[in-house]
Design a protein around this motif. Structure first.
Motif, PDB file in Angstrom:
ATOM      1  N   VAL A  99      -0.206 -38.119  -8.607  1.00 33.29           N
ATOM      2  CA  VAL A  99      -0.821 -36.813  -8.339  1.00 33.29           C
ATOM      3  C   VAL A  99       0.252 -35.862  -7.816  1.00 33.29           C
ATOM      4  CG1 VAL A  99      -2.627 -35.548  -7.130  1.00 33.29           C
ATOM      5  CG2 VAL A  99      -2.993 -37.957  -7.719  1.00 33.29           C
ATOM      6  N   ARG A 100       0.309 -34.683  -8.399  1.00 33.80           N
ATOM      7  CA  ARG A 100       1.227 -33.627  -7.964  1.00 33.80           C
ATOM      8  C   ARG A 100       0.393 -32.453  -7.487  1.00 33.80           C
ATOM      9  NH1 ARG A 100       6.610 -31.699  -9.217  1.00 33.80           N
ATOM     10  NH2 ARG A 100       6.720 -29.421  -9.219  1.00 33.80           N
ATOM     11  N   VAL A 101       0.763 -31.901  -6.324  1.00 36.26           N
ATOM     12  CA  VAL A 101       0.008 -30.789  -5.734  1.00 36.26           C
ATOM     13  C   VAL A 101       0.902 -29.555  -5.650  1.00 36.26           C
ATOM     14  CG1 VAL A 101      -1.462 -30.041  -3.827  1.00 36.26           C
ATOM     15  CG2 VAL A 101      -1.204 -32.493  -4.317  1.00 36.26           C
ATOM     16  N   ASP A 126      -4.578 -20.287   0.491  1.00 37.19           N
ATOM     17  CA  ASP A 126      -3.829 -20.795  -0.663  1.00 37.19           C
ATOM     18  C   ASP A 126      -4.770 -21.454  -1.678  1.00 37.19           C
ATOM     19  OD1 ASP A 126      -1.340 -19.991   0.126  1.00 37.19           O
ATOM     20  OD2 ASP A 126      -0.673 -21.952   0.860  1.00 37.19           O
ATOM     21  N   ARG A 127      -4.389 -21.357  -2.945  1.00 37.21           N
ATOM     22  CA  ARG A 127      -5.050 -22.131  -3.999  1.00 37.21           C
ATOM     23  C   ARG A 127      -4.188 -23.370  -4.253  1.00 37.21           C
ATOM     24  NH1 ARG A 127      -6.173 -16.763  -3.037  1.00 37.21           N
ATOM     25  NH2 ARG A 127      -7.834 -15.986  -4.399  1.00 37.21           N
ATOM     26  N   LEU A 128      -4.787 -24.532  -4.186  1.00 35.99           N
ATOM     27  CA  LEU A 128      -4.064 -25.774  -4.424  1.00 35.99           C
ATOM     28  C   LEU A 128      -4.476 -26.338  -5.784  1.00 35.99           C
ATOM     29  CD1 LEU A 128      -4.224 -27.585  -0.957  1.00 35.99           C
ATOM     30  CD2 LEU A 128      -2.673 -25.788  -1.750  1.00 35.99           C
ATOM     31  N   GLN A 170      -6.863 -33.774   4.542  1.00 37.05           N
ATOM     32  CA  GLN A 170      -7.700 -33.053   3.585  1.00 37.05           C
ATOM     33  C   GLN A 170      -7.052 -33.060   2.199  1.00 37.05           C
ATOM     34  OE1 GLN A 170     -10.950 -31.290   3.850  1.00 37.05           O
ATOM     35  NE2 GLN A 170     -10.470 -31.764   1.732  1.00 37.05           N
ATOM     36  N   ILE A 171      -5.731 -32.836   2.190  1.00 35.24           N
ATOM     37  CA  ILE A 171      -5.005 -32.882   0.913  1.00 35.24           C
ATOM     38  C   ILE A 171      -5.116 -34.278   0.309  1.00 35.24           C
ATOM     39  CG2 ILE A 171      -2.711 -32.748  -0.153  1.00 35.24           C
ATOM     40  CD1 ILE A 171      -2.042 -30.525   1.853  1.00 35.24           C
ATOM     41  N   MET A 172      -4.990 -35.308   1.154  1.00 31.55           N
ATOM     42  CA  MET A 172      -5.088 -36.675   0.650  1.00 31.55           C
ATOM     43  C   MET A 172      -6.486 -36.957   0.095  1.00 31.55           C
ATOM     44  SD  MET A 172      -4.157 -40.290   2.528  1.00 31.55           S
ATOM     45  CE  MET A 172      -2.500 -39.784   2.941  1.00 31.55           C
ATOM     46  N   ALA A 173      -7.517 -36.431   0.753  1.00 32.09           N
ATOM     47  CA  ALA A 173      -8.895 -36.631   0.276  1.00 32.09           C
ATOM     48  C   ALA A 173      -9.089 -35.980  -1.090  1.00 32.09           C
ATOM     49  CB  ALA A 173      -9.878 -36.061   1.290  1.00 32.09           C
ATOM     50  N   TRP A 174      -8.575 -34.749  -1.262  1.00 32.38           N
ATOM     51  CA  TRP A 174      -8.670 -34.084  -2.566  1.00 32.38           C
ATOM     52  C   TRP A 174      -7.872 -34.864  -3.615  1.00 32.38           C
ATOM     53  CZ3 TRP A 174      -7.718 -28.743   0.096  1.00 32.38           C
ATOM     54  CH2 TRP A 174      -8.949 -28.170   0.430  1.00 32.38           C
ATOM     55  N   MET A 175      -6.698 -35.372  -3.188  1.00 35.98           N
ATOM     56  CA  MET A 175      -5.882 -36.181  -4.102  1.00 35.98           C
ATOM     57  C   MET A 175      -6.645 -37.423  -4.565  1.00 35.98           C
ATOM     58  SD  MET A 175      -2.072 -36.292  -2.457  1.00 35.98           S
ATOM     59  CE  MET A 175      -0.721 -35.641  -3.394  1.00 35.98           C
ATOM     60  N   GLU A 176      -7.309 -38.084  -3.629  1.00 37.90           N
ATOM     61  CA  GLU A 176      -8.039 -39.299  -3.985  1.00 37.90           C
ATOM     62  C   GLU A 176      -9.155 -38.989  -4.987  1.00 37.90           C
ATOM     63  OE1 GLU A 176     -10.815 -42.873  -2.193  1.00 37.90           O
ATOM     64  OE2 GLU A 176     -10.028 -41.357  -0.833  1.00 37.90           O
ATOM     65  N   THR A 177      -9.836 -37.858  -4.793  1.00 36.68           N
ATOM     66  CA  THR A 177     -10.929 -37.493  -5.694  1.00 36.68           C
ATOM     67  C   THR A 177     -10.429 -37.308  -7.124  1.00 36.68           C
ATOM     68  OG1 THR A 177     -12.142 -36.427  -3.892  1.00 36.68           O
ATOM     69  CG2 THR A 177     -12.741 -35.801  -6.141  1.00 36.68           C
ATOM     70  N   VAL A 178      -9.358 -36.517  -7.272  1.00 38.17           N
ATOM     71  CA  VAL A 178      -8.862 -36.228  -8.617  1.00 38.17           C
ATOM     72  C   VAL A 178      -8.231 -37.480  -9.237  1.00 38.17           C
ATOM     73  CG1 VAL A 178      -6.575 -35.358  -7.914  1.00 38.17           C
ATOM     74  CG2 VAL A 178      -7.628 -34.488  -9.996  1.00 38.17           C
ATOM     75  N   THR A 185      -6.206 -39.402 -19.679  1.00 39.13           N
ATOM     76  CA  THR A 185      -6.494 -39.599 -18.250  1.00 39.13           C
ATOM     77  C   THR A 185      -6.084 -38.401 -17.395  1.00 39.13           C
ATOM     78  OG1 THR A 185      -4.343 -40.617 -17.740  1.00 39.13           O
ATOM     79  CG2 THR A 185      -6.094 -42.070 -18.563  1.00 39.13           C
ATOM     80  N   HIS A 186      -5.556 -37.349 -18.037  1.00 40.41           N
ATOM     81  CA  HIS A 186      -5.115 -36.189 -17.246  1.00 40.41           C
ATOM     82  C   HIS A 186      -6.317 -35.434 -16.683  1.00 40.41           C
ATOM     83  CE1 HIS A 186      -3.710 -31.862 -16.879  1.00 40.41           C
ATOM     84  NE2 HIS A 186      -3.012 -32.521 -15.978  1.00 40.41           N
ATOM     85  N   VAL A 187      -6.262 -35.156 -15.379  1.00 44.08           N
ATOM     86  CA  VAL A 187      -7.334 -34.406 -14.702  1.00 44.08           C
ATOM     87  C   VAL A 187      -6.688 -33.331 -13.842  1.00 44.08           C
ATOM     88  CG1 VAL A 187      -9.248 -34.522 -13.058  1.00 44.08           C
ATOM     89  CG2 VAL A 187      -8.855 -36.422 -14.636  1.00 44.08           C
ATOM     90  N   GLN A 188      -7.257 -32.126 -13.890  1.00 41.43           N
ATOM     91  CA  GLN A 188      -6.777 -31.041 -13.029  1.00 41.43           C
ATOM     92  C   GLN A 188      -7.921 -30.522 -12.177  1.00 41.43           C
ATOM     93  OE1 GLN A 188      -5.678 -26.760 -14.219  1.00 41.43           O
ATOM     94  NE2 GLN A 188      -3.653 -27.747 -14.069  1.00 41.43           N
ATOM     95  N   SER A 189      -7.600 -30.236 -10.917  1.00 40.68           N
ATOM     96  CA  SER A 189      -8.595 -29.689  -9.993  1.00 40.68           C
ATOM     97  C   SER A 189      -7.955 -28.574  -9.182  1.00 40.68           C
ATOM     98  CB  SER A 189      -9.110 -30.802  -9.063  1.00 40.68           C
ATOM     99  OG  SER A 189      -9.956 -30.269  -8.068  1.00 40.68           O
ATOM    100  N   ILE A 190      -8.743 -27.547  -8.854  1.00 39.23           N
ATOM    101  CA  ILE A 190      -8.235 -26.429  -8.049  1.00 39.23           C
ATOM    102  C   ILE A 190      -9.121 -26.278  -6.810  1.00 39.23           C
ATOM    103  CG2 ILE A 190      -7.699 -23.961  -7.983  1.00 39.23           C
ATOM    104  CD1 ILE A 190      -7.411 -24.060 -11.032  1.00 39.23           C
TER     105      ILE A 190
END
Length: 507
Positions: free
Chosen positions: A222-224, A202-204, A163-171, A140-145
Motif C-alpha cells: 500500500v502506498r499513501v 488533506d486528501r489521502l 488512522q492511516i494504518m486503519a485506512w491502509m488495512e481496509t484498502v 487486485t488493484h484498489v484505490q481509495s481516497i
C-alpha cells in the motif's frame, strides 16, 4: 514519548508488527506503552497490547510492537533527548535490547537490497509465471481516497498514524479479497514508515495491490500520497506512507486456505513480486531467530538473517544474565561459581575479579584466537568469516573426552561496546550453521546454545568478568565433575583466564 521528551513528538517508524490474536467486539483491550531507550535524537517506545474476554476472564497477547519517535523540533535542528531512568530489572533488559533492535532497523534496508541483487543475478523471472491458473495482479488493484477531518488528527493537527494504518488495512483487505474471494485476516504489517506528515484538510490517496502469494499468505503493498487543495489541482502528490500487509484466510473449520499464484504484468509488478520474496525471507528469518525453543538446531548463517542471528545471540545472553534465582555453589578469592536451574535447563555463571581496566579485558576476551592461551578446552581456533567489526564466525576444535572423538564447533561471536559506565561490555556466543563448513567424520559436531561474557568496570584499573554458559551435552561432563568435587576444571580455567588477562593487560 511526549512524557519523556517534555515536548511534542512524532512517529518516525514502526517495526514489523505481528498479530498473535484477534481482538473482537465486546472484549477488553489493554494497551501499555513505555520508552525503552532514548538515543541521541530518537527514542524507542515499546507497546504491548493484550485482550481479555469478559466471559472467561482469559487474557491473551495481541501484539508487542516497537515504535521510533522523535521530538518535534522548531526549525531545522534536532532535539537531543535525556537518558531514560531505569527502575526495574525489566527496564534494564529492554534498555539493553533496544540498541540491538535499532541495529536491525538501521541495517534492514541494506539486507533487503542485498537480497534483491541476488534475485537480479539469478535471472529466473520467467518460468514462475507460466501456470495457467495464475491471476494477474492488475485485478487486485484498489484505490481509495479519504479526507482528513479533525477526529482523524492529533493535538498537533497531524493525521493519527493509527488512522492511516486503519485506512491502509481496509484498502489492502479489499485487494486481498479480490484474490481469495473470502474475508482476509491481517497477520502482520511490515516496513511501516512515515515519509512525511499529513494534516487536517488533506486528501489521502491509498493505492493497494497484491505483490505476491506464499501458499497460505498474501502480501499487499500500500502506498499513501497526500494532497492539499493546491496540490490536488496541480496533481502534485506527497508520498507520506508505505507498508506491506500480510493476510491469510480460513474456512469455516478454521483451516488455512491456499492462495492462487499471481502473475505480474509489468516491470514494476516484477520488482514488487521479487521484493515480496526478499521480505518473506527476512520475515521467516526473524520468526526463526526470535523463537524461544531451547532445543532447536543452530541457526543457519545467511544473508537474509544475519541481523536477527546477531540480535538473538546478544538477546539470549542478556536474558540469561538477567534471570533471577542464581545460586552460588563455589567461592575462591577472586572467583565465584553460580548455577541456575529452570525446568530442564541448567546454566553456569563464573564471576572473576580482574585487575585490569574493563576495556582491555573486553578487547582480549572478544578475540577468540587468544582463547587457546588460557583455556585447555580449545585445541585450535580460526576465523572463518570476519563479518564486520562486531561479528566474527570461528571454527573451534576441542580435545576428546574418554572414548569419544574430538569435538568441533562453528560459533558466532557478537561483541558490543558499553554505551555508558554502568552498562557491561558484552561478548555473546552461539553455534551457527555454515554451508561451507559441514560436519566431518573426524569430529563430533557440538552445539553452544548460549554463552559469553559480560564485563563490568569496577575502577580505572579493575573489572568484574562474568562468564555464562547454558549447559549442553558438550559441557555437561566437565560441569558434573565440578559439582561432585572430582574436578576443579572450571576454577582452574578461570584462574588461567585471570592470569592471562592481567599479564596481557600489564604489557
Amino acid at each position: 514519548a511526549e512524557k519523556h521528551a517534555g515536548m511534542s513528538c512524532v512517529t518516525a517508524s514502526m517495526d514489523d508488527i505481528q498479530f498473535e490474536e484477534a481482538a473482537r467486539v465486546g472484549q477488553i483491550i489493554t494497551i501499555k506503552a513505555k520508552v525503552n531507550r532514548a538515543f541521541k535524537t530518537s527514542m524507542e517506545v515499546g507497546i504491548k497490547v493484550t485482550v481479555q474476554d469478559i466471559l472467561t476472564n482469559v487474557e491473551k497477547i495481541v501484539s508487542v510492537a516497537y515504535a521510533t519517535y522523535v521530538a518535534k523540533a522548531v526549525g531545522a535542528g534536532k532535539i537531543e533527548l535525556e537518558p531514560v531512568k531505569l527502575l526495574s530489572t525489566e527496564d534494564h533488559l529492554e534498555h539493553t535490547l533496544a540498541i540491538e533492535r535499532r541495529r536491525i532497523r538501521l541495517g534492514y534496508e541494506q539486507v533487503f537490497q542485498n537480497l534483491m541483487q541476488e534475485s537480479n543475478k539469478e535471472g529466473d523471472y520467467c518460468d514462475t509465471f507460466e501456470e495457467e491458473d495464475a491471476v494477474s495482479t492488475d485485478l487486485t488493484h484498489v484505490q481509495s481516497i479519504e479526507l482528513v477531518q479533525p477526529p482523524h488528527a492529533n493535538h498537533h493537527g497531524n493525521t493519527f498514524g493509527g488512522q492511516i494504518m486503519a485506512w491502509m488495512e481496509t484498502v489492502a483487505s479489499i485487494s486481498a479479497s479480490r484474490l481469495c474471494h473470502s474475508y482476509p485476516i491481517l497477520k502482520s504489517v511490515n516496513m511501516f514508515k512515515f515519509w512525511g506528515p499529513s494534516v487536517v484538510g488533506d486528501r489521502l490517496v491509498f493505492n493497494a495491490i497484491v505483490n505476491n502469494t506464499f501458499q497460505n499468505s498474501v502480501e499487499v503493498g500500500v502506498r499513501v500520497e497526500a494532497y492539499n487543495c493546491e496540490e490536488w489541482i496541480k496533481d502534485q502528490a506527497r508520498h507520506i506512507n508505505s507498508a506491506f500487509l500480510i493476510f491469510n484466510t480460513v474456512n469455516d473449520k478454521g483451516e488455512l486456505l491456499t492462495f492462487p499464484r499471481i502473475k505480474p504484468t509489468t516491470k514494476d509488478g516484477m520488482r514488487r513480486y521479487h521484493g515480496a520474496i526478499a521480505r518473506r525471507r527476512i520475515q521467516l528469518a526473524r520468526k526463526c531467530m526470535l523463537s524461544v525453543k531451547e532445543d532447536k538446531p543452530s541457526d543457519l548463517w545467511d544473508r537474509s538473517n544475519q541481523a536477527y542471528v546477531s540480535y538473538s545471540n546478544v538477546a539470549a545472553l542478556t536474558h540469561l544474565a538477567a534471570k533471577p534465582g542464581w545460586e552460588i555453589t563455589s567461592t575462591l578469592d577472586d572467583i565465584k561459581i553460580w548455577t541456575h536451574e529452570e525446568d530442564d535447563v541448567l546454566s553456569l555463571k563464573v564471576e572473576m575479579q580482574v585487575k585490569i581496566p574493563s576495556h582491555l579485558a573486553f578487547s582480549l576476551l572478544s578475540d577468540f584466537t587468544f582463547r587457546q592461551q588460557w583455556d585447555k578446552h580449545f585445541l585450535t581456533c580460526e576465523v572463518l568469516q570476519a563479518v564486520n567489526e562486531d561479528e566474527k564466525i570461528y571454527y573451534i576444535t576441542s580435545p576428546p573426552m574418554t572414548g569419544h572423538k574430538p569435538r568441533d564447533f562453528v560459533i558466532l561471536v557478537s561483541q558490543r561496546q558499553t554505551c555508558k559506565p554502568s552498562e557491561p561490555y558484552i561478548i555473546a556466543v552461539k553455534s551457527v550453521t555454515l554451508t561451507s563448513m559441514p560436519p566431518s567424520s573426524e569430529y563430533c559436531r557440538s552445539e553452544i546454545l548460549c554463552a559469553g561474557f559480560q564485563i563490568y568496570s569496577d575502577s580505572n584499573s579493575s573489572c568484574t568478568v562474568c562468564y555464562f554458559n547454558q549447559v549442553t551435552s558438550a559441557v555437561m561432563p566437565y560441569f558434573a565433575a565440578n559439582l561432585t568435587g572430582s574436578s576443579k576444571s572450571i576454577e582452574d580455567t578461570a584462574l588461567e583466564c585471570i592470569k592471562f588477562l592481567e599479564l596481557k593487560g600489564r604489557k
